[in-house]
Write a protein that holds these residues in place. Structure first.
Motif, PDB file in Angstrom:
ATOM      1  N   GLY A 131     -62.023  -1.025 114.655  1.00 46.95           N
ATOM      2  CA  GLY A 131     -61.187   0.135 114.972  1.00 46.95           C
ATOM      3  C   GLY A 131     -60.068  -0.218 115.939  1.00 46.95           C
ATOM      4  O   GLY A 131     -58.928   0.232 115.783  1.00 46.95           O
ATOM      5  N   LEU A 132     -60.380  -1.033 116.938  1.00 46.95           N
ATOM      6  CA  LEU A 132     -59.341  -1.457 117.884  1.00 46.95           C
ATOM      7  C   LEU A 132     -58.290  -2.321 117.195  1.00 46.95           C
ATOM      8  O   LEU A 132     -57.091  -2.210 117.492  1.00 46.95           O
ATOM      9  CB  LEU A 132     -59.972  -2.219 119.053  1.00 46.95           C
ATOM     10  CG  LEU A 132     -60.856  -1.395 119.978  1.00 46.95           C
ATOM     11  CD1 LEU A 132     -61.513  -2.289 121.021  1.00 46.95           C
ATOM     12  CD2 LEU A 132     -60.070  -0.290 120.630  1.00 46.95           C
ATOM     13  N   GLY A 133     -58.711  -3.177 116.295  1.00 44.21           N
ATOM     14  CA  GLY A 133     -57.760  -4.022 115.563  1.00 44.21           C
ATOM     15  C   GLY A 133     -56.843  -3.201 114.674  1.00 44.21           C
ATOM     16  O   GLY A 133     -55.643  -3.457 114.589  1.00 44.21           O
ATOM     17  N   ILE A 134     -57.408  -2.197 114.014  1.00 40.80           N
ATOM     18  CA  ILE A 134     -56.585  -1.335 113.155  1.00 40.80           C
ATOM     19  C   ILE A 134     -55.574  -0.573 113.985  1.00 40.80           C
ATOM     20  O   ILE A 134     -54.396  -0.464 113.617  1.00 40.80           O
ATOM     21  CB  ILE A 134     -57.494  -0.382 112.345  1.00 40.80           C
ATOM     22  CG1 ILE A 134     -58.267  -1.177 111.301  1.00 40.80           C
ATOM     23  CG2 ILE A 134     -56.685   0.725 111.692  1.00 40.80           C
ATOM     24  CD1 ILE A 134     -59.338  -0.372 110.591  1.00 40.80           C
ATOM     25  N   ALA A 135     -56.007  -0.058 115.145  1.00 39.13           N
ATOM     26  CA  ALA A 135     -55.084   0.673 116.019  1.00 39.13           C
ATOM     27  C   ALA A 135     -53.968  -0.238 116.520  1.00 39.13           C
ATOM     28  O   ALA A 135     -52.803   0.170 116.588  1.00 39.13           O
ATOM     29  CB  ALA A 135     -55.853   1.261 117.197  1.00 39.13           C
ATOM     30  N   ASP A 189     -46.935  -2.248 113.682  1.00 34.93           N
ATOM     31  CA  ASP A 189     -46.149  -1.811 112.530  1.00 34.93           C
ATOM     32  C   ASP A 189     -45.139  -0.742 112.919  1.00 34.93           C
ATOM     33  O   ASP A 189     -43.991  -0.764 112.480  1.00 34.93           O
ATOM     34  CB  ASP A 189     -47.055  -1.283 111.420  1.00 34.93           C
ATOM     35  CG  ASP A 189     -47.838  -2.385 110.737  1.00 34.93           C
ATOM     36  OD1 ASP A 189     -47.436  -3.560 110.865  1.00 34.93           O
ATOM     37  OD2 ASP A 189     -48.845  -2.062 110.079  1.00 34.93           O
ATOM     38  N   ARG A 190     -45.555   0.193 113.769  1.00 34.40           N
ATOM     39  CA  ARG A 190     -44.650   1.244 114.219  1.00 34.40           C
ATOM     40  C   ARG A 190     -43.497   0.659 115.036  1.00 34.40           C
ATOM     41  O   ARG A 190     -42.348   1.054 114.889  1.00 34.40           O
ATOM     42  CB  ARG A 190     -45.410   2.291 115.033  1.00 34.40           C
ATOM     43  CG  ARG A 190     -44.580   3.500 115.395  1.00 34.40           C
ATOM     44  CD  ARG A 190     -45.380   4.551 116.116  1.00 34.40           C
ATOM     45  NE  ARG A 190     -45.976   4.033 117.339  1.00 34.40           N
ATOM     46  CZ  ARG A 190     -47.282   3.950 117.595  1.00 34.40           C
ATOM     47  NH1 ARG A 190     -48.150   4.342 116.693  1.00 34.40           N
ATOM     48  NH2 ARG A 190     -47.728   3.463 118.727  1.00 34.40           N
TER      49      ARG A 190
END
Length: 69
Positions: free
Chosen positions: A22-26, A32-33
């Motif tokens: 979850g931390l990696g995805i965030a 990306d943003r």
């Protein structure tokens, strides 16, 4: 009661396994943003631009109290 504790342990282990994912995805979404904003020209000020601004010194006497030896 043992059944509840077993479910609680399983849920805790499941959370521990999924936490790094979850931390990696965030982190990836944040990067990306930032890249998308930079491509549009809406990037935040860089360190060199923020370094050009004058720094105002503030007095913090409470920080000096513990540093006295």
């Amino acid at each position: 009661m043992n059944l509840f504790l077993n479910y609680l342990v399983v849920a805790a282990l499941f959370a521990l396994v999924l936490l790094p994912t979850g931390l990696g995805i965030a982190r990836e979404r944040r990067i990306d943003r930032q890249l998308r904003d930079a491509a549009r020209g809406e990037a935040e000020p860089t360190e060199t631009e923020s370094a050009a601004r004058p720094v105002t010194a503030t007095r913090r006497p409470h920080l000096r109290i513990w540093a006295r030896v």
